[in-house]
Design an enzyme around this catalytic site. Structure first.
Site, PDB file in Angstrom:
ATOM      1  N   TYR A 100       0.843  -1.203   0.000  1.00  0.00           N
ATOM      2  CA  TYR A 100       0.000   0.000   0.000  1.00  0.00           C
ATOM      3  C   TYR A 100       0.876   1.249   0.000  1.00  0.00           C
ATOM      4  CZ  TYR A 100      -3.807  -3.209   0.902  1.00  0.00           C
ATOM      5  OH  TYR A 100      -4.706  -4.240   0.792  1.00  0.00           O
ATOM      6  N   ASN A 123     -12.255  -1.072  -5.108  1.00  0.00           N
ATOM      7  CA  ASN A 123     -11.970  -1.245  -6.528  1.00  0.00           C
ATOM      8  C   ASN A 123     -13.116  -2.014  -7.187  1.00  0.00           C
ATOM      9  OD1 ASN A 123     -10.848  -1.748  -9.077  1.00  0.00           O
ATOM     10  ND2 ASN A 123      -9.621  -3.451  -8.318  1.00  0.00           N
ATOM     11  N   CYS A 131      -6.116  -5.357  -7.910  1.00  0.00           N
ATOM     12  CA  CYS A 131      -5.959  -5.028  -6.492  1.00  0.00           C
ATOM     13  C   CYS A 131      -5.441  -6.234  -5.699  1.00  0.00           C
ATOM     14  CB  CYS A 131      -7.258  -4.501  -5.909  1.00  0.00           C
ATOM     15  SG  CYS A 131      -8.686  -5.556  -6.178  1.00  0.00           S
ATOM     16  N   HIS A 132      -5.570  -7.444  -6.255  1.00  0.00           N
ATOM     17  CA  HIS A 132      -5.033  -8.628  -5.573  1.00  0.00           C
ATOM     18  C   HIS A 132      -3.511  -8.588  -5.506  1.00  0.00           C
ATOM     19  CE1 HIS A 132      -5.150  -9.743  -9.855  1.00  0.00           C
ATOM     20  NE2 HIS A 132      -4.104 -10.519  -9.596  1.00  0.00           N
ATOM     21  N   GLU A 158      -0.759 -16.482 -11.205  1.00  0.00           N
ATOM     22  CA  GLU A 158       0.160 -15.637 -11.966  1.00  0.00           C
ATOM     23  C   GLU A 158       1.594 -16.160 -11.874  1.00  0.00           C
ATOM     24  OE1 GLU A 158      -0.436 -11.475 -11.061  1.00  0.00           O
ATOM     25  OE2 GLU A 158      -2.578 -11.601 -11.553  1.00  0.00           O
TER      26      GLU A 158
END
Length: 171
Positions: A100, A123, A131-132, A158
């Site tokens: 953040y 979001n 946002c993950h 990912e």
């Protein structure tokens, strides 16, 4: 503004997502058990259009490990600050994370990490505006509208995709 928003449910490995489109672009990717009011959108009707079909196609490709970047018109609906944070999410590379604090610095507001966290929590376009990929400063997984298990799943997906690409390039 082009009438009510259209939405289409989409089954996914992280539960049924609700894809929402306006006349300007994709307005939301909502979670199956999303908190009511987290993303205020107004009137919606179930339906489909080219944008919703394309969003589903690209998201399906993402879950299959074939899509790393999305190419869709987005219609972020929020305050100027929220839209600034959500746009900055689009700059986080596939398979990477940011804190953040990193996000606050990236928008030129280095002390606004709590406000960045609050904006991140609202979001509307989950997964596509990733946002993950935002984590706590210590590296821990923090709150996520889809739940921590969904966040973990997306991040692991990912990393597995990047690993399989690296293996195929090495062969």
């Amino acid at each position: 503004m082009g009438g009510p928003l259209q939405y289409k449910p989409m089954p996914s490995p992280v539960g049924t997502l609700r894809l929402v489109a306006s006349g300007q672009g994709l307005a939301a990717v909502l979670w199956e058990n999303d908190r009511p009011g987290r993303v205020p959108l107004g009137a919606m009707i179930e339906g489909t259009n080219d944008l919703l079909r394309e969003a589903e196609r690209q998201l399906s490709g993402y879950f299959a490990g074939a899509v790393q970047t999305f190419d869709l018109p987005l219609d972020f609906r929020g305050t100027d600050f929220q839209r600034q944070v959500w746009s900055a999410l689009l700059d986080i590379p596939f398979g990477e994370t940011r804190s953040y604090g990193d996000m606050a610095r990236s928008i030129g507001r280095p002390t606004a990490f709590r406000a960045v966290g609050a904006a991140n929590g609202r979001n509307p376009i989950s997964i596509i505006a990733p946002c993950h990929r935002v984590i706590g400063h210590s590296g821990g997984l923090t709150g996520f509208a889809g739940g921590i298990e969904a966040k973990r799943h997306l991040l692991e997906l990912e990393l597995k995709t990047l690993a399989s690409i690296a293996v195929s390039r090495a062969e």
